[in-house]
Write a protein that holds these residues in place. Structure first.
Motif, PDB file in Angstrom:
ATOM      1  N   ALA A  89       8.078  36.295  -0.938  1.00 48.76           N
ATOM      2  CA  ALA A  89       8.834  37.548  -0.997  1.00 48.76           C
ATOM      3  C   ALA A  89      10.112  37.401  -1.806  1.00 48.76           C
ATOM      4  O   ALA A  89      10.704  38.393  -2.209  1.00 48.76           O
ATOM      5  CB  ALA A  89       9.166  38.010   0.418  1.00 48.76           C
ATOM      6  N   SER A  90      10.546  36.163  -2.066  1.00 48.02           N
ATOM      7  CA  SER A  90      11.842  35.963  -2.700  1.00 48.02           C
ATOM      8  C   SER A  90      11.842  36.287  -4.185  1.00 48.02           C
ATOM      9  O   SER A  90      12.858  36.742  -4.720  1.00 48.02           O
ATOM     10  CB  SER A  90      12.301  34.512  -2.491  1.00 48.02           C
ATOM     11  N   ASP A  91      10.723  36.055  -4.876  1.00 53.18           N
ATOM     12  CA  ASP A  91      10.706  36.309  -6.318  1.00 53.18           C
ATOM     13  C   ASP A  91       9.445  37.014  -6.798  1.00 53.18           C
ATOM     14  O   ASP A  91       9.234  37.175  -7.999  1.00 53.18           O
ATOM     15  CB  ASP A  91      10.899  35.004  -7.096  1.00 53.18           C
ATOM     16  N   GLY A  92       8.565  37.454  -5.890  1.00 53.81           N
ATOM     17  CA  GLY A  92       7.397  38.230  -6.267  1.00 53.81           C
ATOM     18  C   GLY A  92       6.290  37.434  -6.911  1.00 53.81           C
ATOM     19  O   GLY A  92       5.353  38.022  -7.463  1.00 53.81           O
ATOM     20  N   ARG A  93       6.364  36.109  -6.836  1.00 52.22           N
ATOM     21  CA  ARG A  93       5.321  35.304  -7.476  1.00 52.22           C
ATOM     22  C   ARG A  93       4.260  34.878  -6.467  1.00 52.22           C
ATOM     23  O   ARG A  93       4.467  34.870  -5.255  1.00 52.22           O
ATOM     24  CB  ARG A  93       5.938  34.069  -8.145  1.00 52.22           C
ATOM     25  N   ALA A  94       3.110  34.495  -7.014  1.00 46.28           N
ATOM     26  CA  ALA A  94       2.020  33.949  -6.218  1.00 46.28           C
ATOM     27  C   ALA A  94       1.492  32.718  -6.929  1.00 46.28           C
ATOM     28  O   ALA A  94       1.739  32.505  -8.127  1.00 46.28           O
ATOM     29  CB  ALA A  94       0.910  34.979  -6.018  1.00 46.28           C
ATOM     30  N   GLY A  95       0.759  31.915  -6.212  1.00 47.61           N
ATOM     31  CA  GLY A  95       0.169  30.720  -6.802  1.00 47.61           C
ATOM     32  C   GLY A  95      -0.807  30.097  -5.838  1.00 47.61           C
ATOM     33  O   GLY A  95      -0.982  30.569  -4.704  1.00 47.61           O
ATOM     34  N   PHE A  96      -1.450  29.042  -6.283  1.00 49.56           N
ATOM     35  CA  PHE A  96      -2.381  28.349  -5.400  1.00 49.56           C
ATOM     36  C   PHE A  96      -2.472  26.891  -5.820  1.00 49.56           C
ATOM     37  O   PHE A  96      -2.266  26.533  -6.975  1.00 49.56           O
ATOM     38  CB  PHE A  96      -3.762  29.009  -5.400  1.00 49.56           C
ATOM     39  N   THR A  97      -2.746  26.057  -4.863  1.00 46.33           N
ATOM     40  CA  THR A  97      -2.929  24.625  -5.080  1.00 46.33           C
ATOM     41  C   THR A  97      -4.228  24.210  -4.427  1.00 46.33           C
ATOM     42  O   THR A  97      -4.616  24.768  -3.389  1.00 46.33           O
ATOM     43  CB  THR A  97      -1.750  23.819  -4.517  1.00 46.33           C
ATOM     44  N   GLY A  98      -4.935  23.268  -5.013  1.00 47.30           N
ATOM     45  CA  GLY A  98      -6.230  22.895  -4.459  1.00 47.30           C
ATOM     46  C   GLY A  98      -6.673  21.511  -4.851  1.00 47.30           C
ATOM     47  O   GLY A  98      -6.217  20.947  -5.855  1.00 47.30           O
TER      48      GLY A  98
ATOM     49  N   ASP B 119       0.824  -1.203   0.000  1.00 54.29           N
ATOM     50  CA  ASP B 119       0.000   0.000   0.000  1.00 54.29           C
ATOM     51  C   ASP B 119       0.865   1.262   0.000  1.00 54.29           C
ATOM     52  O   ASP B 119       1.977   1.276   0.553  1.00 54.29           O
ATOM     53  CB  ASP B 119      -0.892   0.034   1.239  1.00 54.29           C
ATOM     54  N   ILE B 120       0.329   2.314  -0.621  1.00 52.03           N
ATOM     55  CA  ILE B 120       0.906   3.650  -0.550  1.00 52.03           C
ATOM     56  C   ILE B 120      -0.146   4.559   0.078  1.00 52.03           C
ATOM     57  O   ILE B 120      -1.310   4.549  -0.342  1.00 52.03           O
ATOM     58  CB  ILE B 120       1.284   4.180  -1.948  1.00 52.03           C
ATOM     59  N   VAL B 121       0.244   5.340   1.065  1.00 50.39           N
ATOM     60  CA  VAL B 121      -0.684   6.243   1.726  1.00 50.39           C
ATOM     61  C   VAL B 121      -0.576   7.619   1.075  1.00 50.39           C
ATOM     62  O   VAL B 121       0.518   8.187   0.971  1.00 50.39           O
ATOM     63  CB  VAL B 121      -0.392   6.344   3.232  1.00 50.39           C
ATOM     64  N   LEU B 122      -1.704   8.127   0.620  1.00 46.89           N
ATOM     65  CA  LEU B 122      -1.767   9.474   0.060  1.00 46.89           C
ATOM     66  C   LEU B 122      -2.159  10.424   1.185  1.00 46.89           C
ATOM     67  O   LEU B 122      -3.302  10.450   1.632  1.00 46.89           O
ATOM     68  CB  LEU B 122      -2.798   9.543  -1.070  1.00 46.89           C
ATOM     69  N   LEU B 123      -1.192  11.195   1.650  1.00 47.64           N
ATOM     70  CA  LEU B 123      -1.442  12.152   2.711  1.00 47.64           C
ATOM     71  C   LEU B 123      -2.094  13.423   2.180  1.00 47.64           C
ATOM     72  O   LEU B 123      -2.829  14.105   2.893  1.00 47.64           O
ATOM     73  CB  LEU B 123      -0.129  12.498   3.420  1.00 47.64           C
ATOM     74  N   ARG B 124      -1.790  13.760   0.942  1.00 49.01           N
ATOM     75  CA  ARG B 124      -2.422  14.889   0.262  1.00 49.01           C
ATOM     76  C   ARG B 124      -2.306  14.654  -1.224  1.00 49.01           C
ATOM     77  O   ARG B 124      -1.237  14.283  -1.717  1.00 49.01           O
ATOM     78  CB  ARG B 124      -1.735  16.215   0.622  1.00 49.01           C
ATOM     79  N   ALA B 125      -3.403  14.816  -1.950  1.00 48.60           N
ATOM     80  CA  ALA B 125      -3.402  14.613  -3.392  1.00 48.60           C
ATOM     81  C   ALA B 125      -4.249  15.692  -4.033  1.00 48.60           C
ATOM     82  O   ALA B 125      -5.435  15.495  -4.327  1.00 48.60           O
ATOM     83  CB  ALA B 125      -3.932  13.216  -3.751  1.00 48.60           C
ATOM     84  N   ASP B 126      -3.649  16.868  -4.247  1.00 50.93           N
ATOM     85  CA  ASP B 126      -4.350  17.954  -4.910  1.00 50.93           C
ATOM     86  C   ASP B 126      -4.508  17.678  -6.393  1.00 50.93           C
ATOM     87  O   ASP B 126      -3.753  16.898  -6.989  1.00 50.93           O
ATOM     88  CB  ASP B 126      -3.591  19.276  -4.715  1.00 50.93           C
ATOM     89  N   SER B 127      -5.457  18.352  -6.989  1.00 54.01           N
ATOM     90  CA  SER B 127      -5.711  18.186  -8.415  1.00 54.01           C
ATOM     91  C   SER B 127      -4.673  18.903  -9.263  1.00 54.01           C
ATOM     92  O   SER B 127      -4.260  18.403 -10.316  1.00 54.01           O
ATOM     93  CB  SER B 127      -7.103  18.721  -8.764  1.00 54.01           C
ATOM     94  N   ALA B 128      -4.247  20.097  -8.830  1.00 59.87           N
ATOM     95  CA  ALA B 128      -3.323  20.901  -9.627  1.00 59.87           C
ATOM     96  C   ALA B 128      -2.807  22.042  -8.773  1.00 59.87           C
ATOM     97  O   ALA B 128      -3.419  22.433  -7.769  1.00 59.87           O
ATOM     98  CB  ALA B 128      -4.013  21.465 -10.872  1.00 59.87           C
ATOM     99  N   ALA B 129      -1.674  22.584  -9.191  1.00 64.01           N
ATOM    100  CA  ALA B 129      -1.144  23.832  -8.640  1.00 64.01           C
ATOM    101  C   ALA B 129      -0.997  24.823  -9.783  1.00 64.01           C
ATOM    102  O   ALA B 129      -0.645  24.444 -10.903  1.00 64.01           O
ATOM    103  CB  ALA B 129       0.201  23.597  -7.956  1.00 64.01           C
TER     104      ALA B 129
END
Length: 711
Positions: free
Chosen positions: A249-258, A155-165
């Protein structure tokens, strides 16, 4: 057709929609990395952007690590300290993932779509990872999802499996738009500066919830309703969810994962098993928040809703007229009045089944009450059909009262922990739809109910959040959270396949379950139990940020409103409800002949313009931000007709009534007011505005219908 192209030497892929491009590459370490998401690019231009990005093996500060934003699907492993989209635990306890590319596939899908699959293995462990992208030739929305396959024997346990970032380009500032709320105050739009670090939006309730909705919009802090770039994404999932926005703050980028699930849910992936995440669709637009909303509306109508071309009927619902106190005779009388009013669909709400006399008993016993309907529902359904209306019922298939025959027979069917109190909310418990026998039971009585009684419409309600989500299934994980939703989908899919003419409204104590996943299986949604027209303006404004008016049920009910005790004129109530799928929920037996005649006029007026509301292009001309009017415009796709709706709570003395500037008209055309016959040049309407001429006094409203004058 949308275009997906590849530069094999650069390990670079470019996905192009009608107006945007999205580029992804594989870095020198084998990991998929984001390159660009915005306006259209050529493959050479995308390669130039990719060349600017530093190699993964460059020297990095011991305190910084890999940038937290920029991986196409961030994982545990190495010097990564951002939010992981994918967390796994292998049989030996290892939690890191190392990418090994395993090829790609590009294919055309019938109906004007294209798909890209990027395939990977873990370098050592038996895990296959697929990153999937789908685009359409008529939309700038990019659908993304992930597949995970266990190719080993443990077995492999999926602790978090988002659809995309999703990764956004560097900006001096970023702003987050989303909706918050509570029961009876859903979809309250908020816009605030995105702070550095992590901002988590989530629901742990088993449903998308009244308190948030699974979508986000980000902009550089300079977008308005009509100007600026907006990046947005929405999750197609009807259970618990989590979206985490990040700003570095290091490169001025933003993003989101869900993705599906919240912060403490895990899944156990057995040997040979594959896990497929729900779709997390993303969109980049120019033209501000209005352009983003219109693009989402068009996408939902074209690629989400099961019957997007239909005109939704005017609905009458019996709940506020009767509550639990009714019988067949009273329902027949209401049906006759609803038909006179112009209703096309009659829906009998709660109280028609079992021992249901209040909300304390009867849920789960889905047979007509013999003392209320001695011959069953057939006589009422037949009379409703004879009156020229469709017939609908309220149901709550996922719930049970402890005082019910079903619970007495199957107490093990509810969500519960052994040796723990079973929490009742609204005097009810949640049936465990993750159990196949429970889901099959629900499907069985639902399909028989529809078939045996000529049911055309179901208002599918769900009136409480989860609690005591357990015990763990045989896999020893939290699979119940996701299996529940998949079985919910399975029941609705089977039911609609059995009854192609059946239409369904999604409801969860109001707007607790509205998302792209449930809308792909239903025809409209109930945005809030709050029917107060004044409160509905803000609720509908927030709802419209993502979802089209054709999915939004909007009721006219009695005053004083039973929830707020507010009294507003009938015209104001109808004009607010005209902005969606019109319904009436008042006690028609108490309405005077004058009120019935006035209401029938508003119903008829709605039928003349509902094609614009339900299938037109929406512009929010003025938001509900102050004491001025709120104004919404709907325009036919060919720009031949326009509807302008305006509402104002109370005019402020000394404030001039300014004309409102229309949008999206045919240049050089002339439009005539259907009611007054006055003609207006399109250039004047857009450049100099349309006088609203609201009636004097508080709670003023108007509906202005314009038609383009033929040459």
């Amino acid at each position: 057709m949308p275009q997906i192209s590849c530069a094999p030497d650069a390990a670079l892929w470019l996905i192009s929609t009608p107006h945007t491009s999205y580029a992804v590459r594989i870095d020198s370490g084998g990991a998929p990395c984001h390159v660009a998401w915005g306006g259209r690019l050529t493959l050479d231009e995308a390669a130039e952007i990719a060349a600017r990005q530093p190699p993964v093996d460059r020297e990095i500060s011991s305190f910084e690590g890999r940038p937290p934003v920029g991986d196409e699907l961030p994982v545990d492993g190495g010097a990564r300290y951002g939010v992981p989209s994918l967390q796994v635990r292998f049989a030996d306890g290892t939690r890191a993932v190392e990418w090994e590319p395993a090829g790609h596939d590009i294919r055309e899908i019938p109906g004007g779509a294209s798909e890209l699959d990027l395939n990977f293995h873990d370098r050592h462990y038996p895990l296959d990872i697929g990153l999937h992208y789908r685009v359409y030739d008529d939309s700038d929305v990019i659908e993304r999802w992930t597949t995970l396959r266990n190719t080993g024997t443990d077995d492999i346990v999926l602790l978090r499996a988002d659809s995309a970032a999703w990764t956004l380009p560097p900006r001096a500032d970023y702003r987050l738009s989303h909706v918050t709320g509570q029961w009876a105050a859903e979809t309250q739009l908020g816009r605030e500066t995105l702070p550095f670090g992590e901002t988590v939006l989530t629901s742990r309730r088993g449903i998308p919830s009244h308190h948030a909705n699974p979508w986000v919009m980000l902009d550089g802090g300079d977008a308005s309703e009509d100007h600026g770039q907006v990046w947005s994404a929405a999750l197609a999932w009807s259970g618990s969810w989590r979206i985490t926005a990040q700003r570095t703050a290091s490169d001025g980028r933003a993003g989101f994962t869900g993705g599906a699930g919240h912060d403490s849910t895990t899944l156990r992936l057995g040997p040979g098993r594959t896990h497929t995440t729900p779709r997390f669709a993303g969109l980049h637009t120019e033209g501000g928040f209005g352009a983003a909303s219109r693009a989402w509306h068009a996408y939902i109508r074209a690629h989400v809703l099961p019957h997007p071309g239909e005109i939704r009927p005017v609905l009458y619902n019996s709940w506020e007229a009767t509550g639990f106190d009714f019988d067949e005779k009273r329902q027949l009388a209401l049906a006759a009045r609803a038909a006179e009013l112009g209703a096309e669909l009659y829906v009998m709400d709660d109280g028609w089944f079992g021992a249901r006399r209040a909300d304390r008993a009867g849920l789960g016993d889905w047979t007509p009450s013999p003392d209320r309907f001695p011959e069953g529902l057939t006589p009422l359904a037949d009379e409703v059909h004879r009156l020229g209306m469709l017939f609908g019922l309220w149901v709550e298939p996922e719930m049970v009262n402890a005082d019910s025959d079903l619970y007495r027979a199957h107490p093990d069917w509810v969500l519960h922990f052994p040796h723990r109190t079973r929490t009742e909310l609204r005097n009810q418990l949640v049936l465990n739809f993750a159990r196949d026998d429970v889901a099959d039971w629900a499907y069985g009585w639902l399909t028989a109910l529809v078939a045996d009684n000529g049911i055309d419409f179901l208002k599918w309600d769900m009136n409480r959040s989860f609690s005591e989500v357990g015990p763990a299934g045989p896999e020893g994980d939290d699979r119940l959270w996701s299996r529940y939703v998949h079985n919910l989908y399975r029941v609705t899919d089977r039911l609609r396949a059995d009854h192609p003419r059946l239409r369904i409204e999604a409801c969860s104590g109001g707007g607790g379950r509205v998302d792209l996943g449930i809308l792909s299986r239903t025809d409209q949604a109930w945005p809030s139990d709050n029917t107060d027209a004044a409160d509905r303006i803000a609720i509908q404004h927030g709802y419209s940020q993502l979802y089209p008016a054709s999915t939004m049920a909007a009721w006219v009910t009695d005053v004083p409103n039973e929830l707020t005790a507010r009294t507003v004129p009938l015209a104001f109530r109808f004009h607010v409800a005209t902005a969606g799928v019109l319904a009436v929920g008042g006690d028609l037996a108490r309405w005077s002949q004058e009120e019935l005649a006035e209401a029938a006029g508003f119903v008829d007026a709605y039928k003349q313009v509902r094609h614009l509301v339900q299938h037109g292009v929406q512009h929010r001309l003025r938001a509900p931000v102050d004491d001025g009017p709120t104004v919404v415009q709907y325009t036919s796709p060919d720009r031949a007709e326009v509807l302008v709706l305006a509402w104002q709570r109370a005019p402020r003395r000394g404030r001039p009534e300014l004309p409102v500037h229309l949008a999206g008209l045919e240049p050089g055309a002339v439009y005539r007011d259907v009611a007054t016959g006055v003609s207006h040049h399109a250039t004047v309407l857009t450049g100099h505005g349309l006088p609203l001429e609201l009636p004097p006094g508080d709670w003023a409203s108007t509906a202005i219908h314009l038609r383009r004058v033929s040459d």
